[in-house]
Design an enzyme around this catalytic site. Sequence first.
Site, PDB file in Angstrom:
ATOM      1  CG  HIS A  72      17.058  -6.400  85.008  1.00  0.00           C
ATOM      2  ND1 HIS A  72      17.532  -5.122  85.142  1.00  0.00           N
ATOM      3  CD2 HIS A  72      16.842  -6.580  83.678  1.00  0.00           C
ATOM      4  CE1 HIS A  72      17.604  -4.548  83.949  1.00  0.00           C
ATOM      5  NE2 HIS A  72      17.170  -5.403  83.053  1.00  0.00           N
ATOM      6  CE  LYS A 296      10.664  -3.243  97.474  1.00  0.00           C
ATOM      7  NZ  LYS A 296      10.948  -3.918  96.208  1.00  0.00           N
TER       8      LYS A 296
END
Length: 389
Positions: A72, A296
């Site tokens: 992406h 994360k």
Amino acid sequence: MRTKVVIIGAGPAGLLLGRLLENQGIETVILERRSRDYVLGRIRAGVLEQGTVELLEQAGVSGRMQAEGLIHDGVELSFDGDAHRFDFRELVGRTVMVYGQTEVTRDLMLARDASGATTIYEAENVALHAFDGDKPRVTYLKDGTEHEISCDFIAGCDGYHGVSRASVPENALRTFERVYPFGWLGILVDRPPVADELIYAHHSRGFALCSMRSPTRSRYYVQVSTDEKVEDWSDDRFWDELRRRLNDETAGRLLTGPSIEKSIAPLRSFVAEPLRFGRLFLAGDAAHIVPPTGAKGLNLAASDVRYLAEALIEYYEERSSAGIDAYSARALTRVWKAERFSWWMTSILHTFPDTDAFGRRMQRTEFDYLVSSEAASRSLAENYTGLPF
Ligand code: RFL
Ligand code: PHB
């Protein structure tokens, strides 16, 4: 039994550490409380930073990810229906990889099987002993029989609810925590994603996220209050709520279907310091939690493990303790930056029960600033694609 490093937990942190050490001829045993199928059935992270991708390549487990993962170049943020795309490649020359944690875990498990290294699933009552001295030991129960492994080091990769952090004397640990007054209700569905890239949406009814696992499988989330029960959310109710939080154009394109998984995850920020106690090291969710908004958690597990593997390899190859002495500070420096980014993304994108009109304007202004400032956009892109490790 004796081994060099006992790793507690067969999540991504434990399996990846095992792989990096085994690749250098450092023998490990992994003890996992759950069954292999249970671990593989947990639907969690979906976005890998470039540094995580590179580490998986280095570990020799990237073949399927390279073939099936989706690169992406950007992400969309929308605020009350106003959408903006952040182009990572243009802003910072980096990208992310969409490839499910389940798949990373499966690839690591298969590589471990092939290497012949020992993994003990359904290990009960795992207990850590004498890690403040030179001869640590780990005991566990398997099929009703108690076993003991002596080792040089113990790696606590057993997640937030694991036994490793809980084994450290309370006065040796400092913890920092923020619990958010909401969770994410997530749904997995075998329908093509609503867009080619992820959409993070702020809406007065609450946050929504459109993500994916493949060109035919989508993952969607809506913010819910902490007292919501998954049983109260029929698929129809979920789809209606999601549509209301997306802008009309996106909602019109949404392809819905029967859910194949549905669960609620609470949101929390948490850090325990330090990450080393004698011959015990903590890595991944065992040491720190981030809310999923910045994608994360898994990536932090990867950076911890990279630092820890380097430190242990240095110890065995050069008989130097410099790496293991520096591990905690080195890992925590990166952890805190990811904590900041995840907390910040969470603060802008969610609705908080006690936010007043001023607070809402601040959220909106954060969004307007991000959209209008190249410096702010670049900062978002730099953090989302991952600070170097
Ligand atoms: P894990 O995956 O929790 O693995 C720990 C393992 O230890 C085992 N265990 C024990 N074993 C033996 N004895 C004991 N006493 C034990 N206690 C526990 C557990 O059974 C388990 O197998 O931790 P690890 O390896 O540190 O990995 C961390 C990641 O799983 C986590 O950070 C991410 O999933 C977070 N996360 C995301 N991270 C990203 O980087 N990108 C994302 O897009 C992303 N999305 C997410 C997420 C987490 C979510 N949830 C459900 C919390 C989305 C969600 C919804
Ligand atoms: C996911 O696909 O599960 C996902 C993606 C991005 C996030 C969190 C979760 O920030």
